[in-house]
Design an enzyme around this catalytic site. Sequence first.
Site, PDB file in Angstrom:
ATOM      1  N   ASP A   1      57.342 111.106  37.626  1.00  0.00           N
ATOM      2  CA  ASP A   1      56.556 109.877  37.531  1.00  0.00           C
ATOM      3  C   ASP A   1      56.671 109.213  36.164  1.00  0.00           C
ATOM      4  O   ASP A   1      56.945 109.867  35.156  1.00  0.00           O
ATOM      5  CB  ASP A   1      55.069 110.197  37.751  1.00  0.00           C
ATOM      6  CG  ASP A   1      54.747 110.454  39.212  1.00  0.00           C
ATOM      7  OD1 ASP A   1      55.665 110.744  39.984  1.00  0.00           O
ATOM      8  OD2 ASP A   1      53.558 110.368  39.561  1.00  0.00           O
ATOM      9  N   ASP A   2      56.379 107.924  36.174  1.00  0.00           N
ATOM     10  CA  ASP A   2      56.094 107.096  34.984  1.00  0.00           C
ATOM     11  C   ASP A   2      57.334 106.623  34.220  1.00  0.00           C
ATOM     12  O   ASP A   2      57.205 105.929  33.220  1.00  0.00           O
ATOM     13  CB  ASP A   2      55.143 107.799  33.993  1.00  0.00           C
ATOM     14  CG  ASP A   2      53.767 108.059  34.588  1.00  0.00           C
ATOM     15  OD1 ASP A   2      53.546 107.666  35.742  1.00  0.00           O
ATOM     16  OD2 ASP A   2      52.935 108.665  33.899  1.00  0.00           O
TER      17      ASP A   2
ATOM     18  N   HIS B   1      55.603 103.097  41.636  1.00  0.00           N
ATOM     19  CA  HIS B   1      54.424 103.723  41.011  1.00  0.00           C
ATOM     20  C   HIS B   1      53.613 102.665  40.252  1.00  0.00           C
ATOM     21  O   HIS B   1      52.977 102.969  39.248  1.00  0.00           O
ATOM     22  CB  HIS B   1      54.901 104.858  40.088  1.00  0.00           C
ATOM     23  CG  HIS B   1      53.816 105.753  39.574  1.00  0.00           C
ATOM     24  ND1 HIS B   1      52.770 106.200  40.337  1.00  0.00           N
ATOM     25  CD2 HIS B   1      53.616 106.308  38.344  1.00  0.00           C
ATOM     26  CE1 HIS B   1      51.991 106.991  39.606  1.00  0.00           C
ATOM     27  NE2 HIS B   1      52.474 107.058  38.390  1.00  0.00           N
TER      28      HIS B   1
ATOM     29  N   HIS C   1      50.708 100.830  35.692  1.00  0.00           N
ATOM     30  CA  HIS C   1      49.900 102.052  35.785  1.00  0.00           C
ATOM     31  C   HIS C   1      48.390 101.824  35.707  1.00  0.00           C
ATOM     32  O   HIS C   1      47.669 102.563  35.024  1.00  0.00           O
ATOM     33  CB  HIS C   1      50.336 103.047  34.693  1.00  0.00           C
ATOM     34  CG  HIS C   1      50.233 104.477  35.149  1.00  0.00           C
ATOM     35  ND1 HIS C   1      49.082 105.221  35.052  1.00  0.00           N
ATOM     36  CD2 HIS C   1      51.140 105.306  35.722  1.00  0.00           C
ATOM     37  CE1 HIS C   1      49.288 106.440  35.522  1.00  0.00           C
ATOM     38  NE2 HIS C   1      50.538 106.524  35.944  1.00  0.00           N
TER      39      HIS C   1
ATOM     40  N   HIS D   1      56.269 114.618  35.121  1.00  0.00           N
ATOM     41  CA  HIS D   1      56.463 113.316  34.467  1.00  0.00           C
ATOM     42  C   HIS D   1      57.707 113.389  33.584  1.00  0.00           C
ATOM     43  O   HIS D   1      57.794 114.281  32.733  1.00  0.00           O
ATOM     44  CB  HIS D   1      55.237 112.975  33.605  1.00  0.00           C
ATOM     45  CG  HIS D   1      53.978 112.809  34.411  1.00  0.00           C
ATOM     46  ND1 HIS D   1      53.208 113.878  34.830  1.00  0.00           N
ATOM     47  CD2 HIS D   1      53.375 111.697  34.905  1.00  0.00           C
ATOM     48  CE1 HIS D   1      52.184 113.423  35.530  1.00  0.00           C
ATOM     49  NE2 HIS D   1      52.254 112.101  35.598  1.00  0.00           N
TER      50      HIS D   1
END
Length: 267
Positions: free
Chosen positions: A60-61, A111, A115, A206
């Site tokens: 993620d991210d 995603h 955020h 991540h």
Amino acid sequence: MRLTCIVRCFFIWLAVVGTVRANNAAGPQTPAKISSAPEPPGITLDWIHVDGPYIALTFDDGPSAKLTPKLLDLLAAHHIKVTFFLIGENVAEHPEIVAREAREGHEVANHSWSHPNFGKMSDESVRSQVRRTDDAIRNAAGVTPTLLRPPYGSVTARQKKWINQEFGYKIALWDVDPLDWKRPGPNVVCNRIVRNTRAGSIVLVHDIHPGSIEAMPCVLNQLEAKGFKFVTVSELLAMETPVPPKPSASPKAAGVRPSPTLASPNN
Ligand SMILES: [Zn+2]
């Protein structure tokens, strides 16, 4: 006469209330979220029942200019495909990394743009976050994502429903979380993942934390040694088989999620 009725009615009322309370108390195992989740089945994924030692690693991210290329090199050396849940802002900044992810067979997914916490936002703001990232991924990699992971896993049942209807997205959560964002060190990240991963797991990591990337050689080697095979989330979903009915409703067994048979990739 009248007084007798009032007294009797009071006791009848007490009995009725008592019965209702007792019935409610009989179901303490019922998760609260079921009653507040009128979403159609199959929209949300966390763990997937499959017949085989298949798992999905998810990152993620990112993308991160510094760390993601290192991770891609390692994954290529292991011939492993994973799923990247991308932040739109980062996609716009490094479209070439996203193009590489897709070119090398990884799944690229949404995603959000920046955020935020979807669960506290208006539909219009959520729509914009999803739309912009969807466009950025398509522009960078030439593919249309089919999965959305809301930041923090925060999304209402109502949002899930319209996001699914409007964008065709499934909501991809996870069942293994090593809390790598707290930076506990590569060994801890590795041990947590290896200990908790079972067939059908979706593992959350991540690719923006150095320690998480440092943990990956250990993670890949140990999961491979246990016989696991790595696929993307969409591939895992395509392998889904029905969960067999539980043999008995033993209250002791309820709530114990990983069964030993499922935890072993050799079954
Ligand atoms: Zn995130």
